[in-house]
Scaffold this motif. Structure first.
Motif, PDB file in Angstrom:
ATOM      1  N   PHE A   8       0.877  -1.170   0.000  1.00  0.00           N
ATOM      2  CA  PHE A   8       0.000   0.000   0.000  1.00  0.00           C
ATOM      3  C   PHE A   8       0.911   1.216   0.000  1.00  0.00           C
ATOM      4  O   PHE A   8       1.494   1.567   1.018  1.00  0.00           O
ATOM      5  N   GLU A   9       1.057   1.790  -1.166  1.00  0.00           N
ATOM      6  CA  GLU A   9       1.996   2.898  -1.329  1.00  0.00           C
ATOM      7  C   GLU A   9       1.533   3.836  -2.425  1.00  0.00           C
ATOM      8  O   GLU A   9       0.555   3.563  -3.121  1.00  0.00           O
ATOM      9  N   HIS A  10       2.258   4.908  -2.576  1.00  0.00           N
ATOM     10  CA  HIS A  10       1.932   5.929  -3.578  1.00  0.00           C
ATOM     11  C   HIS A  10       1.995   5.351  -4.994  1.00  0.00           C
ATOM     12  O   HIS A  10       2.773   4.442  -5.274  1.00  0.00           O
ATOM     13  N   ALA A  11       1.174   5.899  -5.862  1.00  0.00           N
ATOM     14  CA  ALA A  11       1.218   5.561  -7.294  1.00  0.00           C
ATOM     15  C   ALA A  11       1.122   6.853  -8.078  1.00  0.00           C
ATOM     16  O   ALA A  11       0.516   7.831  -7.620  1.00  0.00           O
ATOM     17  N   ASP A  12       1.698   6.863  -9.261  1.00  0.00           N
ATOM     18  CA  ASP A  12       1.650   8.061 -10.082  1.00  0.00           C
ATOM     19  C   ASP A  12       0.235   8.295 -10.610  1.00  0.00           C
ATOM     20  O   ASP A  12      -0.570   7.371 -10.720  1.00  0.00           O
ATOM     21  N   ASP A  13      -0.037   9.549 -10.938  1.00  0.00           N
ATOM     22  CA  ASP A  13      -1.374   9.935 -11.390  1.00  0.00           C
ATOM     23  C   ASP A  13      -1.788   9.202 -12.659  1.00  0.00           C
ATOM     24  O   ASP A  13      -2.966   8.874 -12.837  1.00  0.00           O
ATOM     25  N   GLU A  14      -0.853   8.936 -13.544  1.00  0.00           N
ATOM     26  CA  GLU A  14      -1.187   8.239 -14.790  1.00  0.00           C
ATOM     27  C   GLU A  14      -1.723   6.836 -14.506  1.00  0.00           C
ATOM     28  O   GLU A  14      -2.720   6.415 -15.090  1.00  0.00           O
ATOM     29  N   SER A  15      -1.099   6.115 -13.579  1.00  0.00           N
ATOM     30  CA  SER A  15      -1.570   4.769 -13.223  1.00  0.00           C
ATOM     31  C   SER A  15      -2.936   4.819 -12.556  1.00  0.00           C
ATOM     32  O   SER A  15      -3.807   3.983 -12.828  1.00  0.00           O
ATOM     33  N   LEU A  16      -3.115   5.791 -11.670  1.00  0.00           N
ATOM     34  CA  LEU A  16      -4.403   5.927 -10.991  1.00  0.00           C
ATOM     35  C   LEU A  16      -5.507   6.288 -11.974  1.00  0.00           C
ATOM     36  O   LEU A  16      -6.603   5.732 -11.917  1.00  0.00           O
ATOM     37  N   VAL A  34     -16.873  13.082 -16.509  1.00  0.00           N
ATOM     38  CA  VAL A  34     -16.892  12.910 -15.051  1.00  0.00           C
ATOM     39  C   VAL A  34     -15.503  12.495 -14.580  1.00  0.00           C
ATOM     40  O   VAL A  34     -14.992  13.004 -13.581  1.00  0.00           O
ATOM     41  N   LEU A  35     -14.887  11.589 -15.307  1.00  0.00           N
ATOM     42  CA  LEU A  35     -13.550  11.137 -14.947  1.00  0.00           C
ATOM     43  C   LEU A  35     -12.575  12.313 -14.928  1.00  0.00           C
ATOM     44  O   LEU A  35     -11.834  12.503 -13.966  1.00  0.00           O
ATOM     45  N   HIS A  36     -12.623  13.117 -15.960  1.00  0.00           N
ATOM     46  CA  HIS A  36     -11.694  14.249 -16.065  1.00  0.00           C
ATOM     47  C   HIS A  36     -11.953  15.296 -14.977  1.00  0.00           C
ATOM     48  O   HIS A  36     -11.018  15.843 -14.395  1.00  0.00           O
ATOM     49  N   LYS A  37     -13.231  15.544 -14.667  1.00  0.00           N
ATOM     50  CA  LYS A  37     -13.575  16.614 -13.731  1.00  0.00           C
ATOM     51  C   LYS A  37     -13.472  16.187 -12.270  1.00  0.00           C
ATOM     52  O   LYS A  37     -12.856  16.888 -11.463  1.00  0.00           O
ATOM     53  N   THR A  38     -14.085  15.072 -11.905  1.00  0.00           N
ATOM     54  CA  THR A  38     -14.179  14.730 -10.485  1.00  0.00           C
ATOM     55  C   THR A  38     -13.434  13.473 -10.069  1.00  0.00           C
ATOM     56  O   THR A  38     -13.164  13.303  -8.890  1.00  0.00           O
ATOM     57  N   LEU A  39     -13.135  12.602 -11.007  1.00  0.00           N
ATOM     58  CA  LEU A  39     -12.452  11.362 -10.640  1.00  0.00           C
ATOM     59  C   LEU A  39     -10.973  11.372 -11.007  1.00  0.00           C
ATOM     60  O   LEU A  39     -10.356  10.336 -11.109  1.00  0.00           O
ATOM     61  N   ASN A  40     -10.399  12.549 -11.178  1.00  0.00           N
ATOM     62  CA  ASN A  40      -8.971  12.589 -11.467  1.00  0.00           C
ATOM     63  C   ASN A  40      -8.211  12.630 -10.141  1.00  0.00           C
ATOM     64  O   ASN A  40      -8.696  13.166  -9.143  1.00  0.00           O
ATOM     65  N   PRO A  41      -7.030  12.026 -10.095  1.00  0.00           N
ATOM     66  CA  PRO A  41      -6.297  11.914  -8.827  1.00  0.00           C
ATOM     67  C   PRO A  41      -6.048  13.238  -8.116  1.00  0.00           C
ATOM     68  O   PRO A  41      -6.169  13.311  -6.886  1.00  0.00           O
ATOM     69  N   ALA A  42      -5.710  14.303  -8.845  1.00  0.00           N
ATOM     70  CA  ALA A  42      -5.448  15.590  -8.193  1.00  0.00           C
ATOM     71  C   ALA A  42      -6.694  16.090  -7.459  1.00  0.00           C
ATOM     72  O   ALA A  42      -6.608  16.568  -6.320  1.00  0.00           O
ATOM     73  N   GLU A  43      -7.858  15.977  -8.084  1.00  0.00           N
ATOM     74  CA  GLU A  43      -9.106  16.409  -7.448  1.00  0.00           C
ATOM     75  C   GLU A  43      -9.439  15.508  -6.259  1.00  0.00           C
ATOM     76  O   GLU A  43      -9.837  15.996  -5.193  1.00  0.00           O
ATOM     77  N   LEU A  44      -9.272  14.207  -6.419  1.00  0.00           N
ATOM     78  CA  LEU A  44      -9.586  13.284  -5.333  1.00  0.00           C
ATOM     79  C   LEU A  44      -8.750  13.566  -4.089  1.00  0.00           C
ATOM     80  O   LEU A  44      -9.249  13.494  -2.971  1.00  0.00           O
ATOM     81  N   ARG A  45      -7.479  13.890  -4.280  1.00  0.00           N
ATOM     82  CA  ARG A  45      -6.598  14.158  -3.141  1.00  0.00           C
ATOM     83  C   ARG A  45      -7.055  15.368  -2.319  1.00  0.00           C
ATOM     84  O   ARG A  45      -6.715  15.465  -1.138  1.00  0.00           O
ATOM     85  N   THR A  46      -7.810  16.271  -2.926  1.00  0.00           N
ATOM     86  CA  THR A  46      -8.283  17.435  -2.167  1.00  0.00           C
ATOM     87  C   THR A  46      -9.427  17.061  -1.220  1.00  0.00           C
ATOM     88  O   THR A  46      -9.784  17.854  -0.355  1.00  0.00           O
ATOM     89  N   HIS A  47      -9.990  15.882  -1.390  1.00  0.00           N
ATOM     90  CA  HIS A  47     -11.145  15.476  -0.593  1.00  0.00           C
ATOM     91  C   HIS A  47     -10.867  14.346   0.397  1.00  0.00           C
ATOM     92  O   HIS A  47     -11.685  14.074   1.257  1.00  0.00           O
ATOM     93  N   GLY A  48      -9.749  13.659   0.236  1.00  0.00           N
ATOM     94  CA  GLY A  48      -9.449  12.545   1.125  1.00  0.00           C
ATOM     95  C   GLY A  48      -8.127  11.903   0.761  1.00  0.00           C
ATOM     96  O   GLY A  48      -7.366  12.428  -0.056  1.00  0.00           O
ATOM     97  N   VAL A  66     -12.298   9.142   3.461  1.00  0.00           N
ATOM     98  CA  VAL A  66     -12.857  10.480   3.566  1.00  0.00           C
ATOM     99  C   VAL A  66     -13.266  10.702   5.015  1.00  0.00           C
ATOM    100  O   VAL A  66     -13.978   9.885   5.600  1.00  0.00           O
ATOM    101  N   GLU A  67     -12.815  11.811   5.575  1.00  0.00           N
ATOM    102  CA  GLU A  67     -13.154  12.138   6.960  1.00  0.00           C
ATOM    103  C   GLU A  67     -14.456  12.947   7.001  1.00  0.00           C
ATOM    104  O   GLU A  67     -14.869  13.511   5.989  1.00  0.00           O
TER     105      GLU A  67
END
Length: 162
Positions: A8-16, A34-48, A66-67
């Protein structure tokens, strides 16, 4: 065949992004916008926190923690954390990836001092429901909810003090 030895470790955005595209767009659950707007790794990291499972250096699954203060939380209340987006590509399903991710998430939630972990899923995902129950989650129909504009969600929860 069930796999062992997940990291369980970091992965690059392209793989995610590739995994999210395969699981959500490839199955028709979401479209590319939807993938580009809300399911991209950079956006996801802002939420959890994105929790990534790897096997032999290959990204084989992910989910999000997610907290309760996150703007994307769905049902988490005070002292609960939520699991979102459990995603395992079809060629890796039924090999223990989902179970390993859930165990990892439950451990992280417990280490942070939360008393419960919750998740919401659609009624049609019966295989996932079985997986959640095997990992100690119980359905709580009193917490089921509907997304504005449609989409019914069932809530599963696991107390960490048991």
């Amino acid at each position: 065949m069930e796999l062992e030895g997940f990291e369980f470790e970091h992965a690059d955005d392209e793989s995610l992004s590739a995994l999210l595209n395969d699981v959500f767009v490839g199955t028709g659950f979401a479209d590319g916008a939807v993938l580009h707007k809300t399911l991209n790794p950079a956006e996801l990291r802002t939420h959890g926190e994105i929790v990534v499972a790897k096997h032999n250096c290959e990204v084989v699954g992910l989910c999000m923690l997610v907290e309760p203060h996150s703007p994307v939380r769905q049902v988490a209340e005070h002292n609960e954390a939520e699991i979102h987006l459990l995603a395992v590509p079809s060629h890796m399903r039924r090999r223990g990836v989902g179970s390993a991710l859930l165990r990892e998430c439950v451990g992280r939630v417990a280490n942070r001092g939360f008393r419960r972990v919750v998740l919401a899923t659609q009624p049609m995902h019966s295989y996932a429901h079985g997986l959640y129950q095997l990992q100690g989650f119980r359905r709580n129909p009193a917490r089921d909810w509907m997304r504005p504009g449609g989409g019914h969600y069932w809530v599963f929860e696991r107390d960490l003090n048991d």
